[in-house]
Write a protein that holds these residues in place. Structure first.
Motif, PDB file in Angstrom:
ATOM      1  N   LEU A  44       0.934  -1.183   0.019  1.00  0.00           N
ATOM      2  CA  LEU A  44      -0.085   0.102  -0.034  1.00  0.00           C
ATOM      3  C   LEU A  44       0.976   1.140   0.004  1.00  0.00           C
ATOM      4  N   ARG A  45       1.839   1.244   0.783  1.00  0.00           N
ATOM      5  CA  ARG A  45       2.779   2.480   0.790  1.00  0.00           C
ATOM      6  C   ARG A  45       3.643   2.657  -0.583  1.00  0.00           C
ATOM      7  N   GLN A  46       3.717   1.472  -1.248  1.00  0.00           N
ATOM      8  CA  GLN A  46       4.538   1.601  -2.658  1.00  0.00           C
ATOM      9  C   GLN A  46       3.665   2.059  -3.667  1.00  0.00           C
ATOM     10  N   VAL A  47       2.278   2.160  -3.398  1.00  0.00           N
ATOM     11  CA  VAL A  47       1.389   2.867  -4.371  1.00  0.00           C
ATOM     12  C   VAL A  47       0.744   3.843  -4.106  1.00  0.00           C
ATOM     13  N   GLY A  48       1.653   4.651  -2.799  1.00  0.00           N
ATOM     14  CA  GLY A  48       1.116   5.879  -2.559  1.00  0.00           C
ATOM     15  C   GLY A  48       0.201   6.037  -1.268  1.00  0.00           C
ATOM     16  N   PHE A  49      -0.315   5.042  -0.617  1.00  0.00           N
ATOM     17  CA  PHE A  49      -1.234   5.254   0.535  1.00  0.00           C
ATOM     18  C   PHE A  49      -0.155   5.649   1.742  1.00  0.00           C
ATOM     19  N   ARG A  50      -0.550   6.778   2.543  1.00  0.00           N
ATOM     20  CA  ARG A  50       0.133   7.331   3.826  1.00  0.00           C
ATOM     21  C   ARG A  50      -0.519   6.460   5.015  1.00  0.00           C
ATOM     22  N   LEU A  51       0.187   5.480   5.499  1.00  0.00           N
ATOM     23  CA  LEU A  51      -0.433   4.572   6.537  1.00  0.00           C
ATOM     24  C   LEU A  51       0.140   5.014   7.860  1.00  0.00           C
ATOM     25  N   THR A  52      -0.617   5.295   8.931  1.00  0.00           N
ATOM     26  CA  THR A  52      -0.127   5.806  10.400  1.00  0.00           C
ATOM     27  C   THR A  52      -0.738   4.769  11.179  1.00  0.00           C
ATOM     28  N   GLU A  53      -0.021   4.690  12.452  1.00  0.00           N
ATOM     29  CA  GLU A  53      -0.525   3.703  13.371  1.00  0.00           C
ATOM     30  C   GLU A  53      -1.860   4.199  13.943  1.00  0.00           C
ATOM     31  N   ALA A  54      -2.020   5.440  14.044  1.00  0.00           N
ATOM     32  CA  ALA A  54      -3.258   6.007  14.384  1.00  0.00           C
ATOM     33  C   ALA A  54      -4.470   5.663  13.361  1.00  0.00           C
ATOM     34  N   GLY A  55      -4.142   5.751  12.044  1.00  0.00           N
ATOM     35  CA  GLY A  55      -4.953   5.460  11.173  1.00  0.00           C
ATOM     36  C   GLY A  55      -5.428   4.036  10.932  1.00  0.00           C
ATOM     37  N   LEU A  56      -4.361   3.109  11.204  1.00  0.00           N
ATOM     38  CA  LEU A  56      -4.544   1.775  11.245  1.00  0.00           C
ATOM     39  C   LEU A  56      -5.353   1.350  12.433  1.00  0.00           C
TER      40      LEU A  56
END
Length: 92
Positions: A44-56
Motif C-alpha cells: 500500500l505504501r509503494q502505491v502511495g497510501f500514507r499509513l499511520t499507526e493511528a489510522g490503522l
C-alpha cells in the motif's frame, strides 16, 4: 525445513499458549498473519497510501464495529445470496 527455537514470553501470553494443543502451529500461523499484514502495508505504501499507526488503529476499530453489526440473520441472508450468485441465478 523447520528450526527449533526457544523464546521468552510474558505470563499472559504463556497462559494463552498453554491452551493450544499445538503451540508451534499456533505461533507459526500467528507470525504468518503478521508477515502478511506487513506485506500488505508495504504494498500500500509503494502505491502511495500514507499509513499511520493511528489510522490503522481507527480502521481496525471501524472494522470491529461493522463486524459486530452482523447478525446471524444477516449472515444467513448473505450466504443465501452468495449461493444464488455462484449458481448464476441473480438477475442483473
Amino acid at each position: 525445513m523447520t528450526k527449533k527455537i526457544a523464546i521468552s514470553v510474558p505470563d499472559d501470553v504463556a497462559e494463552r499458549l498453554a491452551e493450544e494443543p499445538n503451540v508451534s502451529a499456533f505461533i507459526t500461523e500467528s507470525v504468518r498473519q503478521r508477515m502478511a499484514g506487513e506485506r500488505t502495508r508495504r504494498a500500500l505504501r509503494q502505491v502511495g497510501f500514507r499509513l499511520t499507526e493511528a489510522g490503522l488503529t481507527e480502521a481496525g476499530q471501524r472494522l470491529d464495529e461493522a463486524q459486530a453489526k452482523i447478525t446471524p440473520e444477516l449472515r444467513a441472508k448473505a450466504a443465501a445470496l452468495l449461493g444464488e450468485a455462484s449458481r448464476g441465478r441473480l438477475a442483473s
